[in-house]
Design a protein around this motif. Structure first.
Motif, PDB file in Angstrom:
ATOM      1  N   GLN A 153       0.824  -1.203   0.000  1.00 18.29           N
ATOM      2  CA  GLN A 153       0.000   0.000   0.000  1.00 18.29           C
ATOM      3  C   GLN A 153       0.865   1.264   0.000  1.00 18.29           C
ATOM      4  OE1 GLN A 153      -2.352   0.824   3.515  1.00 18.29           O
ATOM      5  NE2 GLN A 153      -3.881   1.952   2.334  1.00 18.29           N
ATOM      6  N   ALA A 154       1.921   1.257   0.823  1.00 16.69           N
ATOM      7  CA  ALA A 154       2.808   2.417   0.887  1.00 16.69           C
ATOM      8  C   ALA A 154       3.483   2.680  -0.460  1.00 16.69           C
ATOM      9  CB  ALA A 154       3.860   2.203   1.973  1.00 16.69           C
ATOM     10  N   LYS A 155       3.923   1.613  -1.134  1.00 16.39           N
ATOM     11  CA  LYS A 155       4.578   1.776  -2.440  1.00 16.39           C
ATOM     12  C   LYS A 155       3.622   2.369  -3.466  1.00 16.39           C
ATOM     13  CE  LYS A 155       8.110  -1.837  -2.042  1.00 16.39           C
ATOM     14  NZ  LYS A 155       8.591  -3.153  -2.545  1.00 16.39           N
ATOM     15  N   VAL A 156       2.351   1.930  -3.426  1.00 22.34           N
ATOM     16  CA  VAL A 156       1.362   2.446  -4.377  1.00 22.34           C
ATOM     17  C   VAL A 156       1.073   3.921  -4.105  1.00 22.34           C
ATOM     18  CG1 VAL A 156      -1.046   2.281  -5.124  1.00 22.34           C
ATOM     19  CG2 VAL A 156       0.309   0.202  -4.797  1.00 22.34           C
ATOM     20  N   LEU A 157       0.834   4.262  -2.848  1.00 26.78           N
ATOM     21  CA  LEU A 157       0.448   5.635  -2.507  1.00 26.78           C
ATOM     22  C   LEU A 157       1.592   6.620  -2.682  1.00 26.78           C
ATOM     23  CD1 LEU A 157      -1.809   5.120   0.642  1.00 26.78           C
ATOM     24  CD2 LEU A 157      -2.475   5.302  -1.757  1.00 26.78           C
ATOM     25  N   GLU A 158       2.821   6.156  -2.496  1.00 29.46           N
ATOM     26  CA  GLU A 158       3.977   7.041  -2.633  1.00 29.46           C
ATOM     27  C   GLU A 158       4.499   7.107  -4.065  1.00 29.46           C
ATOM     28  OE1 GLU A 158       6.753   5.514   0.187  1.00 29.46           O
ATOM     29  OE2 GLU A 158       5.444   5.935   1.918  1.00 29.46           O
ATOM     30  N   GLY A 159       3.981   6.266  -4.929  1.00 25.19           N
ATOM     31  CA  GLY A 159       4.452   6.201  -6.305  1.00 25.19           C
ATOM     32  C   GLY A 159       3.576   6.967  -7.282  1.00 25.19           C
ATOM     33  N   PRO A 160       3.739   6.711  -8.575  1.00 22.03           N
ATOM     34  CA  PRO A 160       2.997   7.428  -9.625  1.00 22.03           C
ATOM     35  C   PRO A 160       1.478   7.297  -9.487  1.00 22.03           C
ATOM     36  CG  PRO A 160       4.823   6.181 -10.568  1.00 22.03           C
ATOM     37  CD  PRO A 160       4.724   5.767  -9.136  1.00 22.03           C
ATOM     38  N   ILE A 161       0.993   6.124  -9.080  1.00 26.40           N
ATOM     39  CA  ILE A 161      -0.460   5.959  -8.931  1.00 26.40           C
ATOM     40  C   ILE A 161      -0.979   6.868  -7.825  1.00 26.40           C
ATOM     41  CG2 ILE A 161      -2.281   4.350  -8.246  1.00 26.40           C
ATOM     42  CD1 ILE A 161      -0.773   2.143  -9.683  1.00 26.40           C
ATOM     43  N   GLY A 162      -0.252   6.951  -6.723  1.00 29.56           N
ATOM     44  CA  GLY A 162      -0.655   7.825  -5.629  1.00 29.56           C
ATOM     45  C   GLY A 162      -0.706   9.279  -6.059  1.00 29.56           C
ATOM     46  N   LYS A 163       0.301   9.720  -6.787  1.00 32.23           N
ATOM     47  CA  LYS A 163       0.322  11.115  -7.267  1.00 32.23           C
ATOM     48  C   LYS A 163      -0.836  11.373  -8.232  1.00 32.23           C
ATOM     49  CE  LYS A 163       5.280  12.022  -6.678  1.00 32.23           C
ATOM     50  NZ  LYS A 163       5.519  10.894  -5.780  1.00 32.23           N
ATOM     51  N   GLN A 164      -1.125  10.385  -9.063  1.00 34.91           N
ATOM     52  CA  GLN A 164      -2.239  10.493 -10.006  1.00 34.91           C
ATOM     53  C   GLN A 164      -3.568  10.667  -9.257  1.00 34.91           C
ATOM     54  OE1 GLN A 164      -2.524   7.118 -12.709  1.00 34.91           O
ATOM     55  NE2 GLN A 164      -4.752   7.271 -12.753  1.00 34.91           N
ATOM     56  N   LEU A 165      -3.725   9.919  -8.176  1.00 33.59           N
ATOM     57  CA  LEU A 165      -4.976   9.986  -7.416  1.00 33.59           C
ATOM     58  C   LEU A 165      -5.082  11.272  -6.605  1.00 33.59           C
ATOM     59  CD1 LEU A 165      -5.189   6.266  -6.273  1.00 33.59           C
ATOM     60  CD2 LEU A 165      -6.524   7.388  -8.069  1.00 33.59           C
ATOM     61  N   LEU A 166      -3.976  11.776  -6.089  1.00 31.59           N
ATOM     62  CA  LEU A 166      -4.006  13.058  -5.383  1.00 31.59           C
ATOM     63  C   LEU A 166      -4.438  14.192  -6.310  1.00 31.59           C
ATOM     64  CD1 LEU A 166      -0.768  12.929  -3.174  1.00 31.59           C
ATOM     65  CD2 LEU A 166      -3.134  12.929  -2.348  1.00 31.59           C
ATOM     66  N   ALA A 167      -4.071  14.070  -7.576  1.00 34.98           N
ATOM     67  CA  ALA A 167      -4.406  15.115  -8.553  1.00 34.98           C
ATOM     68  C   ALA A 167      -5.781  14.923  -9.189  1.00 34.98           C
ATOM     69  CB  ALA A 167      -3.344  15.146  -9.651  1.00 34.98           C
ATOM     70  N   ALA A 168      -6.422  13.782  -8.922  1.00 32.12           N
ATOM     71  CA  ALA A 168      -7.659  13.438  -9.625  1.00 32.12           C
ATOM     72  C   ALA A 168      -8.795  14.411  -9.364  1.00 32.12           C
ATOM     73  CB  ALA A 168      -8.102  12.018  -9.245  1.00 32.12           C
ATOM     74  N   GLY A 169      -8.776  15.068  -8.209  1.00 29.10           N
ATOM     75  CA  GLY A 169      -9.875  15.974  -7.873  1.00 29.10           C
ATOM     76  C   GLY A 169      -9.684  17.401  -8.342  1.00 29.10           C
ATOM     77  N   GLU A 170      -8.568  17.696  -8.980  1.00 29.13           N
ATOM     78  CA  GLU A 170      -8.280  19.088  -9.322  1.00 29.13           C
ATOM     79  C   GLU A 170      -9.302  19.679 -10.289  1.00 29.13           C
ATOM     80  OE1 GLU A 170      -4.218  19.795 -10.396  1.00 29.13           O
ATOM     81  OE2 GLU A 170      -3.430  18.778  -8.611  1.00 29.13           O
ATOM     82  N   LYS A 171      -9.823  18.857 -11.203  1.00 21.07           N
ATOM     83  CA  LYS A 171     -10.833  19.378 -12.137  1.00 21.07           C
ATOM     84  C   LYS A 171     -12.159  19.626 -11.430  1.00 21.07           C
ATOM     85  CE  LYS A 171     -11.335  14.615 -13.786  1.00 21.07           C
ATOM     86  NZ  LYS A 171     -11.129  13.727 -14.944  1.00 21.07           N
ATOM     87  N   TYR A 172     -12.255  19.159 -10.174  1.00 21.49           N
ATOM     88  CA  TYR A 172     -13.440  19.432  -9.359  1.00 21.49           C
ATOM     89  C   TYR A 172     -13.097  20.423  -8.242  1.00 21.49           C
ATOM     90  CZ  TYR A 172     -14.568  15.072 -11.738  1.00 21.49           C
ATOM     91  OH  TYR A 172     -14.744  14.096 -12.700  1.00 21.49           O
ATOM     92  N   TRP A 173     -11.983  21.158  -8.399  1.00 19.39           N
ATOM     93  CA  TRP A 173     -11.529  22.217  -7.489  1.00 19.39           C
ATOM     94  C   TRP A 173     -11.018  21.674  -6.152  1.00 19.39           C
ATOM     95  CZ3 TRP A 173     -16.721  22.596  -9.401  1.00 19.39           C
ATOM     96  CH2 TRP A 173     -16.802  23.261 -10.626  1.00 19.39           C
ATOM     97  N   LEU A 174     -10.535  20.423  -6.148  1.00 15.27           N
ATOM     98  CA  LEU A 174     -10.053  19.781  -4.929  1.00 15.27           C
ATOM     99  C   LEU A 174      -8.675  19.187  -5.189  1.00 15.27           C
ATOM    100  CD1 LEU A 174     -13.376  17.859  -4.151  1.00 15.27           C
ATOM    101  CD2 LEU A 174     -12.629  19.984  -3.054  1.00 15.27           C
ATOM    102  N   LYS A 175      -7.655  19.752  -4.581  1.00 19.05           N
ATOM    103  CA  LYS A 175      -6.278  19.286  -4.778  1.00 19.05           C
ATOM    104  C   LYS A 175      -5.821  18.465  -3.586  1.00 19.05           C
ATOM    105  CE  LYS A 175      -1.501  20.900  -5.190  1.00 19.05           C
ATOM    106  NZ  LYS A 175      -1.138  19.962  -6.267  1.00 19.05           N
TER     107      LYS A 175
END
Length: 331
Positions: free
Chosen positions: A122-144
């Motif tokens: 879980q830590a590897k996923v969240l700290e890697g590219p997938i995690g960064k992708q998911l953190l950015a997923a809400g930006e088009k909905y005004w949530l970073k």
């Protein structure tokens, strides 16, 4: 687009009033003030992490950035706080990634049952590219997304009978978050998923509106739900992280230096929160034992097997999401 519940007009008016009086990103005398609201009790380890974030932001900025923390739903429920972020009337909140499904659908991947083999994966996923992708997923909905917090492993707790195998859930009304993924999971075990606000859950359990719920040990303890539910079955069906999010409307007002202060403070608070969480889980289990709660350790494999129904459904209905699941499982 901001969505309000059509059947909740008084709440809509109260949110408009709250939005009018909140000053989320003021900068009087050169000091940036950011308001952070959340729904947790002040004894919760995630609240302590948010206070640490505020401390670090002030320290890094030499007092030029102040994060004011408002716990216990003082500024609204989890959903209301997210909606306030969307219109820029509140700067920050902590939200379960399960609750983010309604705002950024990609994030529902993190609520899937038995998605991760262990904490290391879980830590590897969240700290890697997938995690960064998911953190950015809400930006088009005004949530970073700024960072992930450990949300622990969620298990079932019940009032009248223990849960040792999936069939024990059949016919039970189990409280779930407002999350289609959580609904699908409980249905895969044969239960009746019942969305209830976390703040109203204690009463719902007392009155028999629901027969049980599911959550991590610290939340089970700080909510005092163990006073009503005396069976806690550690099947650990999900490991749903929390997210610290900031309104993009507020983020866009910050200078590059201010963004650096805030991001670094959030990252450091996440490291601190993971440590606090581990300590809190151990302390919570001790409290439950002393309170007479029967802690059970069912075999997880039958639950894992039943949960595959969720992935089979996803394979047909959402092949892109299923592809991401396969990518995560390769880690």
């Amino acid at each position: 687009m901001l969505k309000f519940k059509k059947t909740n007009f008084p709440n809509y008016l109260s949110m408009l009033f709250l939005a009018a009086i909140l000053v989320s990103c003021s900068k009087p005398g050169g000091v940036r003030i950011l308001k952070l609201g959340h729904g947790l009790d002040t004894s919760h380890p995630v609240h302590a992490a948010m206070l640490y974030l505020a401390e670090k932001a002030e320290e890094k900025s030499n007092g030029k950035m102040i994060v004011q923390v408002y716990p216990n739903q003082q500024l609204g429920t989890e959903r209301e706080l997210v909606e306030l972020l969307q219109i820029g009337s509140l700067a920050m909140t902590k939200v379960s990634t399960a609750a983010m499904e309604g705002f950024a659908p990609e994030i529902k991947i993190l609520g899937q049952p038995y998605l991760f083999r262990d904490d290391e994966q879980q830590a590897k996923v969240l700290e890697g590219p997938i995690g960064k992708q998911l953190l950015a997923a809400g930006e088009k909905y005004w949530l970073k997304g700024l960072c992930f917090y450990d949300g622990g492993k969620r298990s079932f707790y019940t009032k009248d009978k223990p849960v040792m195998v999936p069939s024990d859930i059949e016919g039970l009304k189990i409280r779930v978050m407002e999350s289609p993924t959580a609904v699908n999971m409980v249905q895969s075990f044969g239960g009746s998923p019942t969305p209830v606000s976390f703040g109203e859950l204690y009463t719902a359990l007392q009155q028999g509106i629901v027969d049980g719920a599911e959550n991590n040990p610290p939340s089970f303890v700080t909510s005092r739900h163990y006073e009503v539910c005396k069976y806690y079955s550690l099947n650990e069906h999900t490991a749903i992280p929390d997210m610290m999010i900031v309104s993009t409307k507020v983020w866009d007002l910050l200078s590059e230096e201010e963004r650096t202060w805030l991001q670094e403070a959030a990252d450091e608070s996440a490291v601190y929160q993971y440590k606090l969480w581990e300590e809190s889980v151990a302390e919570s289990m001790k409290i439950l034992e002393e309170a007479g709660v029967e802690v059970l350790y069912p075999d997880k494999e039958p639950f894992r097997k039943e949960a595959e129904k969720v992935y089979e459904l996803m394979k047909e209905s959402d092949p892109e999401m299923y592809k991401l699941v396969q990518e995560i499982r390769k880690y």
